[in-house]
Design an enzyme around this catalytic site. Sequence first.
Site, PDB file in Angstrom:
ATOM      1  N   SER A 152       0.840  -1.200   0.000  1.00  0.00           N
ATOM      2  CA  SER A 152       0.000   0.000   0.000  1.00  0.00           C
ATOM      3  C   SER A 152       0.873   1.246   0.000  1.00  0.00           C
ATOM      4  O   SER A 152       2.097   1.171   0.128  1.00  0.00           O
ATOM      5  CB  SER A 152      -0.917   0.003   1.226  1.00  0.00           C
TER       6      SER A 152
ATOM      7  N   GLY B 244      -5.164   9.173  14.121  1.00  0.00           N
ATOM      8  CA  GLY B 244      -5.111   7.728  14.299  1.00  0.00           C
ATOM      9  C   GLY B 244      -3.739   7.302  14.780  1.00  0.00           C
ATOM     10  O   GLY B 244      -2.946   8.120  15.269  1.00  0.00           O
TER      11      GLY B 244
ATOM     12  N   GLY C  33      -0.650   9.067  12.828  1.00  0.00           N
ATOM     13  CA  GLY C  33      -0.594  10.481  13.167  1.00  0.00           C
ATOM     14  C   GLY C  33      -0.111  10.711  14.583  1.00  0.00           C
ATOM     15  O   GLY C  33       0.734  11.580  14.841  1.00  0.00           O
TER      16      GLY C  33
ATOM     17  N   GLU D 263       1.678   8.612  16.367  1.00  0.00           N
ATOM     18  CA  GLU D 263       3.075   8.192  16.465  1.00  0.00           C
ATOM     19  C   GLU D 263       4.014   9.316  16.024  1.00  0.00           C
ATOM     20  O   GLU D 263       5.022   9.597  16.679  1.00  0.00           O
ATOM     21  CB  GLU D 263       3.317   6.930  15.637  1.00  0.00           C
TER      22      GLU D 263
ATOM     23  N   HIS E 126      11.619 -12.129  38.437  1.00  0.00           N
ATOM     24  CA  HIS E 126      11.443 -10.932  39.266  1.00  0.00           C
ATOM     25  C   HIS E 126      12.732 -10.108  39.248  1.00  0.00           C
ATOM     26  O   HIS E 126      13.823 -10.662  39.389  1.00  0.00           O
ATOM     27  CB  HIS E 126      11.115 -11.320  40.715  1.00  0.00           C
TER      28      HIS E 126
END
Length: 494
Positions: A150, A187, A190, A192, A450
């Site tokens: 994409s 979203g 954006g 990030e 731990h």
Amino acid sequence: MKHYDLVIIGAGPSGYAAAMRAIDLKKKTLLIEKSTLGGAGITNGALSSKTLWELSRDMLAFRKNLDRYHLEPPKAVWKEIQVEVQNAVQERVHLLDSHLQELQNNPKYATYIDFIEGEASIISEHLVEIETLDERLAFETDYIIIATGSRPRFLPNIPIDEKYILTSDGIEQMEDFPESMVIVGAGVIGCEYATIFSGFGQTKVYLIDKGDSILPFEDADVVAVIEKNLEAQGVHIHRNSSLSRMERENGKVRYTLNFSDGHQETFEVDKALVSVGRVPNYEKIWKEAVPIKMGKRGVEDHDTNTSVKNIYAVGDITADINLVNVGELEGRYAVEKIYGSPKRKLVYENISTIMFLNPEVAGVGYNEKTAQAKGLNYKVVTTDYSTIARAVAKRNTQGFIKLLVTDDDEMQILGMRVVGEQASAAIQAVALLISMEKGIEELAECVHPHPSITEGIQESVRALLGKSILKSGLLKDKVNCYCYDCNKKERVMF
């Protein structure tokens, strides 16, 4: 004419993964890529942006700790940041390229893999043509996988030039940190980039949000932490606003917003980043005679099958989840489906995700919004990071763990969100249990190292089972359990 068992168009994450799985099954495979190995999973995408995030996070942490050493905050140099990002991209591309060359030179694998740089076109169901720099080639094949990925979505009313008004494809080509930047779209991507540029501390960031909160798909408690930190880093969120106009003017970007209360304002910044999703790369991939159906968001696929029996589609070109790990999963799955029966069904409910924000947010399965949309009754436990020894030791207790299970005796895991340091490292055990349709007993009795963040998950599970060390509801906002009744639409603490 040379014949292949399988032709894969696109060598991004999904296509490359598909090719490697086909090699496992000893299928003669042709992998085609028109630009760069790794696709947007590496270049102008996942790896490059996350390298930026890591460098930004280091700078933010350094600036926050300067007071204890009585030092002045330094300034990052954009050219050096660019070089570091480019080095990360080149390292990964070189790894994939070297691996591919070794496969082709190794007698064990050479028979099964060919690679061609060029632009592919599906002429018919079993014929693929490739145009390289020097020639046009044609090959016959039994099966085809389309994995062409994409690209950033453009909006018709925004004059994107990748110099002043940018997409993620142009952001890394800037000459310097802008003094100010507006981001269109609140979203994941954006937010990030708002995190990245505010973290470096040299850019005033504005974020356009058409609603009253960012990340509209996430629960309010997750969003509250992210919004608080963005605003603490100087990000201005334009809430309840829609972009009316954006234009270049005298080396600046002017944009006009219409707000939900009816008023209008105009602003001026150095750069704009348009982050409104991505669109599939399908143009010129197949001829009109090839009846591949397209939906609104990409190629229509059912379990990776397209409308043409021997042609499959995977990764961002489909309407499924656009993530690197999902693309790789689909690529491998498609090959297994072509040549047999996959051992596992292709499901998306147990896909682990991470949002590179401040702090990072990792998730798997349902959150409360999606569970309510499904009409589910559920139980929830939230455990604050301040109860986790590792977070205390790191001197960073901002964040929480939130676990959803079914409201019955089985308490099957529905989903989890972790907001905070090392969130992504804490999610995978729960993802596995979701895929196995298991309850929470296994997590309760597992001995965790731990100190570790995963101890917080164990304590969360114990709270749901009524045997936690810190009892629910006694320490304000530390450990809390409640049930949600979908019919009554109400919460009840327990």
